[in-house]
Design a protein around this motif. Structure first.
Motif, PDB file in Angstrom:
ATOM      1  N   GLY A  36       0.828  -1.204   0.000  1.00 40.44           N
ATOM      2  CA  GLY A  36       0.000   0.000   0.000  1.00 40.44           C
ATOM      3  C   GLY A  36       0.862   1.254   0.000  1.00 40.44           C
ATOM      4  N   GLY A  37       0.499   2.201   0.887  1.00 41.77           N
ATOM      5  CA  GLY A  37       1.208   3.479   0.931  1.00 41.77           C
ATOM      6  C   GLY A  37       2.648   3.329   1.385  1.00 41.77           C
ATOM      7  N   LEU A  38       2.842   2.688   2.542  1.00 46.33           N
ATOM      8  CA  LEU A  38       4.216   2.469   3.028  1.00 46.33           C
ATOM      9  C   LEU A  38       4.965   1.530   2.092  1.00 46.33           C
ATOM     10  N   GLY A  39       4.284   0.451   1.683  1.00 47.19           N
ATOM     11  CA  GLY A  39       4.923  -0.534   0.803  1.00 47.19           C
ATOM     12  C   GLY A  39       5.401   0.091  -0.497  1.00 47.19           C
ATOM     13  N   ALA A 124       4.869  -2.874   6.464  1.00 47.39           N
ATOM     14  CA  ALA A 124       4.127  -1.893   5.667  1.00 47.39           C
ATOM     15  C   ALA A 124       2.644  -2.239   5.749  1.00 47.39           C
ATOM     16  N   ASP A 126      -1.327  -2.243   7.476  1.00 50.21           N
ATOM     17  CA  ASP A 126      -2.259  -1.181   7.833  1.00 50.21           C
ATOM     18  C   ASP A 126      -3.066  -1.541   9.076  1.00 50.21           C
ATOM     19  N   PRO A 188       3.034   8.453   4.217  1.00 48.45           N
ATOM     20  CA  PRO A 188       3.737   7.178   3.983  1.00 48.45           C
ATOM     21  C   PRO A 188       4.984   7.364   3.115  1.00 48.45           C
TER      22      PRO A 188
ATOM     23  N   GLY B 105      -1.865   3.705  13.171  1.00 45.58           N
ATOM     24  CA  GLY B 105      -1.847   2.329  12.683  1.00 45.58           C
ATOM     25  C   GLY B 105      -1.986   2.131  11.194  1.00 45.58           C
ATOM     26  N   GLY B 106      -2.106   3.217  10.432  1.00 46.16           N
ATOM     27  CA  GLY B 106      -2.319   3.073   8.992  1.00 46.16           C
ATOM     28  C   GLY B 106      -1.047   2.713   8.260  1.00 46.16           C
ATOM     29  N   GLY B 107      -1.239   2.281   7.008  1.00 48.92           N
ATOM     30  CA  GLY B 107      -0.071   1.907   6.215  1.00 48.92           C
ATOM     31  C   GLY B 107      -0.168   2.452   4.816  1.00 48.92           C
TER      32      GLY B 107
END
Ligand code: ZN
Lengths: 243, 107
Positions: A36-39, A124, A126, A188, B105-107
């Protein structure tokens, strides 16, 4: 060994840590949980840095509302598996990197097989429930876990070294209720880049890692705080009485 | 006595700033501080559950140490000694610094 092309491609970083450092990156196998965003930011920067092998696990499909922050994916990827889209982009960015994708929902039953012989885990995810699964596996295998999380303009990161630092359960013992947090894509971006920086430093063995330190990023006020962390002797995951 | 409180992430919006100095009576503990800070329905709801207990996923540090790890305070109830875990009962002193974190806690 590095090819002539690789020496050229990485010359601006080889000037920092030498071809020896670059070879270390090439030998590394990094497991990324989530696309996702971090990934997105983590995998992009680790790919261009020349990590040897990336394995990404995710279970999601690209949707329109992902595109404000999940910069791996494009308009025409909507409906595709995030991993399919990720693999395609990352391979184009640096064909020297082996990108492996596994479409799967991470759980306590399959995580061991998913991580396999990889050297480290990048968080990464959520949600905290899956983060605790990553934490347990990292502790059991004694491999580092690079934690990151975001909410709105806020983010946090820390580097967990089993046996040395507080684990994720020491820091956050209780699962917060699941939510769909607001996220601005830049957050992120910032936090994923901090995690990727930690991964690179860990592999190279340089600098000071975020060990027992929680970095709190406040994008709204443009302030970064550092919070000291400590092991919980009664931690259910890493304490003497725990697992 | 005066205590400095530092808020993190969304608590900066909830409590209207990065930090606050709070005047407390001597002998006050973390619970007293939170009661004073939670002067609106919204603030109370974010910090305490319906039964008035601190929401378990909220992280609080006193002078850099998680209040969950602080040593117990020995008190007596009807003549019987009771060992309380530090936690929300941890006593505060003039000049203490308390930091409060919501889950991120979001990603
Ligand atoms: Zn622990």
């Amino acid at each position: 060994m590095l090819t002539k092309d690789e020496v050229k491609r990485y010359e601006r970083q080889i000037s920092i840590f030498g071809e020896e450092g670059q070879r270390k990156l090439k030998k590394a196998k990094v497991f990324i949980a989530g696309a996702g965003g971090l990934g997105s930011s983590i995998s992009i920067y680790l790919t261009v840095a020349g990590i040897g092998k990336l394995r990404m696990v995710d279970n999601d499909i690209v949707a329109l509302e992902n595109l404000n922050r999940q910069i791996l994916h494009r308009d025409n990827d909507i409906g595709k598996k995030k991993l399919e889209s990720a693999e395609e982009k990352l391979k184009k960015m640096n064909s020297n990197v082996e990108v492996e994708v596994i479409f799967e929902t991470i759980n306590i039953g399959n995580i061991d097989e998913l991580v396999g012989d990889f050297d480290m885990i990048v968080d990464a995810m959520d949600n905290f429930a899956t983060r605790y699964v990553l934490n347990k596996t990292a502790l059991m295998r004694k491999i580092p876990l690079f934690h990151g999380a975001v909410h709105g303009f806020y983010g946090q990161a820390t580097t967990i070294i089993p046996g040395k630092t507080a684990c994720l359960r020491c820091i956050f013992p209780e699962v917060p209720p699941p939510t769909v947090p607001p996220v601005v894509g830049v957050t992120p971006g910032v936090v994923g880049c901090i995690q990727a920086t930690e991964v690179i430093k860990y592999i190279l063995g340089i600098g000071d890692l975020l060990e027992n330190r929680l970095l709190m990023w406040d994008g709204l006020n443009a302030v970064m705080d550092e919070v000291p962390l400590e092991k919980n002797p009664r931690c259910e995951d890493c304490g003497k009485e725990g697992g | 006595m005066k205590v400095k409180v530092k808020f993190f992430a969304t608590f900066r919006e909830l409590f209207g700033g990065e930090a606050k100095e709070v005047e407390l009576g001597s002998g006050s503990n973390i619970q007293d501080l939170l009661n004073l800070l939670c002067d609106s329905r919204q603030r109370r709801q974010e910090i305490f559950d319906r039964s008035g207990k601190l929401r378990p996923y909220i992280k609080i540090l006193k002078n850099g140490r998680d209040i969950k790890f602080l040593e117990g305070v020995r008190i007596e109830l009807e003549g019987e000694p009771i060992q309380f875990l530090g936690g929300i009962h941890a006593k505060l002193a003039d000049g203490d610094m308390v930091a409060i974190f919501p889950p991120v806690g979001g990603g």
